[in-house]
Design a protein around this motif. Structure first.
Motif, mmCIF file in Angstrom:
data_model
loop_
_atom_site.group_PDB
_atom_site.id
_atom_site.type_symbol
_atom_site.label_atom_id
_atom_site.label_comp_id
_atom_site.label_asym_id
_atom_site.label_seq_id
_atom_site.Cartn_x
_atom_site.Cartn_y
_atom_site.Cartn_z
ATOM 1 N N UNK A 1 0.845 -1.183 0.000
ATOM 2 C CA UNK A 1 0.000 0.000 0.000
ATOM 3 C C UNK A 1 0.889 1.245 0.000
ATOM 4 N N UNK A 2 0.402 2.363 -0.565
ATOM 5 C CA UNK A 2 1.184 3.602 -0.572
ATOM 6 C C UNK A 2 1.154 4.287 0.790
ATOM 7 N N UNK A 3 1.756 3.631 1.762
ATOM 8 C CA UNK A 3 1.763 4.073 3.159
ATOM 9 C C UNK A 3 3.139 3.771 3.733
ATOM 10 N N UNK A 4 3.451 4.261 4.933
ATOM 11 C CA UNK A 4 4.758 3.947 5.524
ATOM 12 C C UNK A 4 4.885 2.469 5.884
ATOM 13 N N UNK A 5 5.771 1.750 5.218
ATOM 14 C CA UNK A 5 6.065 0.361 5.554
ATOM 15 C C UNK A 5 7.543 0.093 5.297
ATOM 16 N N UNK B 1 2.927 -13.354 8.383
ATOM 17 C CA UNK B 1 4.320 -13.597 8.751
ATOM 18 C C UNK B 1 4.981 -12.405 9.439
ATOM 19 N N UNK B 2 4.309 -11.252 9.493
ATOM 20 C CA UNK B 2 4.900 -10.102 10.164
ATOM 21 C C UNK B 2 3.896 -8.968 10.311
ATOM 22 N N UNK B 3 4.142 -8.102 11.288
ATOM 23 C CA UNK B 3 3.240 -6.982 11.571
ATOM 24 C C UNK B 3 4.069 -5.739 11.877
ATOM 25 N N UNK B 4 3.631 -4.592 11.372
ATOM 26 C CA UNK B 4 4.212 -3.310 11.758
ATOM 27 C C UNK B 4 3.108 -2.428 12.340
ATOM 28 N N UNK B 5 3.511 -1.513 13.214
ATOM 29 C CA UNK B 5 2.538 -0.580 13.792
ATOM 30 C C UNK B 5 3.117 0.825 13.705
ATOM 31 N N UNK B 6 2.617 1.587 12.761
ATOM 32 C CA UNK B 6 3.013 2.977 12.580
ATOM 33 C C UNK B 6 1.785 3.842 12.784
ATOM 34 N N UNK C 1 15.501 -3.218 6.603
ATOM 35 C CA UNK C 1 14.991 -1.891 6.238
ATOM 36 C C UNK C 1 14.484 -1.152 7.465
ATOM 37 N N UNK C 2 13.837 -1.869 8.387
ATOM 38 C CA UNK C 2 13.379 -1.246 9.625
ATOM 39 C C UNK C 2 14.532 -0.755 10.475
ATOM 40 N N UNK C 3 15.606 -1.538 10.525
ATOM 41 C CA UNK C 3 16.800 -1.126 11.266
ATOM 42 C C UNK C 3 17.440 0.100 10.615
ATOM 43 N N UNK D 1 9.247 3.404 14.132
ATOM 44 C CA UNK D 1 8.028 2.588 14.114
ATOM 45 C C UNK D 1 7.832 1.872 12.777
ATOM 46 N N UNK D 2 8.926 1.382 12.224
ATOM 47 C CA UNK D 2 8.860 0.628 10.966
ATOM 48 C C UNK D 2 9.507 -0.740 11.134
ATOM 49 N N UNK D 3 9.504 -1.225 12.371
ATOM 50 C CA UNK D 3 10.068 -2.538 12.639
ATOM 51 C C UNK D 3 9.001 -3.617 12.460
ATOM 52 N N UNK D 4 9.437 -4.792 12.083
ATOM 53 C CA UNK D 4 8.538 -5.914 11.811
ATOM 54 C C UNK D 4 8.605 -6.894 12.973
ATOM 55 N N UNK D 5 7.447 -7.377 13.425
ATOM 56 C CA UNK D 5 7.441 -8.334 14.519
ATOM 57 C C UNK D 5 6.196 -9.184 14.542
#
Length: 344
Positions: free
Chosen positions: A13-17, A84-89, A257-259, A294-298
């Motif tokens: 999606x065209x959003x912060x990820x 397989x992964x979740x981000x919360x921004x 990328x999150x790091x 807030x772009x880390x995956x977990x």
């Protein structure tokens, strides 16, 4: 025997990820190129049946990162996918109105008309689900419910797929959101609407609106939870089962990328601005000064509970075909493999 692949489909999606960051940095393409695999964009495909997979996840050998409504709906329909992964921004979320309507705070919405767009059946109406959750969140903070307002449907003739490439878009790929809601608000057909993100904050400013309630950064996570908070990374089941090694490489790249984002706040804001089609100033206002953190995956319990909370909201509001077991949807094997590798 390992299934040999020449290409993989993906969409974001065209959003912060972090997937968006990894794509802009060239890391996604490099990761799969090392395996001799070409990475194809679902949203850039000319075939509308391929583009549909952004919303219903029907393509084999594909992955998706973005708003959680379409993948939750797809899973409820029996689509074979894995989480397989979740981000919360967190992002700007607000109820807005126009001057002169006599609405200045949430309690003023009682017995007033709240406009929510309604699109045709078919592709899930994630815009509607998002606005409803925003309304419920705002009302909850004042001890009100949706029964205290009049929800007014704003008919929208086209689906999100119908308008792509339309000449009336002045060369853009898609229509910007909230045009129908704003038209109804300006005409006086409704008294207030919901907006979110960079585009929501842009239209709220452009039209000189009054902020009735803002809750995108509220301390209670259940108030903030919506279609974009959190966002999910999903893969189709064939990719998960037949090429788990590629899912591991995908998650490794996305986490990298999150790091990178945490160490490069200014560049991250610039990359996100390019991703969402907004100015850096707008990104900073909509996502806050700590966006890069807030772009880390977990897959930790807080993130999973947030997805479960919103899944249940979608179920209770009849957006899902059937309920499903969230734990059975989650695939922890890629994270476990990376953690084992880190310890070894």
């Amino acid at each position: 025997m390992t299934t040999q692949l020449s290409e993989i489909w993906y969409t974001r999606c065209p959003v912060p990820t972090p997937v968006g960051l990894a794509a802009q940095l060239g890391w996604l393409e490099e990761t799969f190129a090392r395996e001799g695999i070409k990475l194809n964009s679902i949203l850039d495909a000319k075939d509308p049946t391929i583009r549909e997979s952004h919303f219903n996840h029907h393509l084999s050998w594909s992955f998706r990162h973005g708003g959680n409504v379409p993948p939750i709906r797809a899973r409820s329909e029996g689509r074979a996918t894995r989480l397989v992964g979740i981000t919360w921004t967190d992002e700007f979320q607000a109820i807005i109105t126009l001057p002169g309507r006599g609405i200045h705070k949430t309690t003023d919405l009682k017995d007033r008309r709240f406009g929510i767009a309604r699109r045709p059946e078919g592709i899930i109406d994630f815009h509607r689900a998002t606005a409803l959750k925003g309304l419920v969140s705002a009302l909850t903070l004042e001890g009100l419910t949706h029964k205290d307002v009049e929800i007014v449907d704003i008919p929208v003739a086209e689906s999100v797929l119908d308008i792509q490439g339309d000449p009336s878009l002045f060369g853009l790929k898609r229509r910007l959101p909230y045009s129908h809601e704003l038209t109804a608000l300006i005409r006086g057909d409704v008294d207030a609407i919901y907006v979110k993100g960079t585009q929501g904050i842009t239209v709220a400013n452009l039209f000189g609106t009054i902020r009735v309630a803002e809750f995108g950064f509220h301390p209670d996570p259940k108030i903030r939870i919506n279609s974009g908070s959190p966002r999910v990374l999903t893969v189709d089941n064939r990719l998960a089962e037949e090429r788990p090694d590629l899912v591991v490489r995908l998650i490794e790249t996305v986490r990298r990328a999150g790091d990178w984002a945490e160490a490069h706040p200014d560049e991250t804001r610039r990359f996100v601005a390019r991703e969402v089609g907004a100015s850096e100033e707008t990104v900073a206002a909509a996502n806050g000064p700590d966006l890069h953190r807030h772009l880390t995956l977990g897959l930790d319990p807080v993130l999973l509970n947030a997805v479960a909370h919103y899944k249940n909201f979608l179920r209770d509001w009849d957006f899902l075909e059937d309920d499903f077991d969230l734990d059975a949807w989650v695939d922890r094997r890629p994270f476990d493999a990376l953690d084992t590798r880190a310890v070894a």
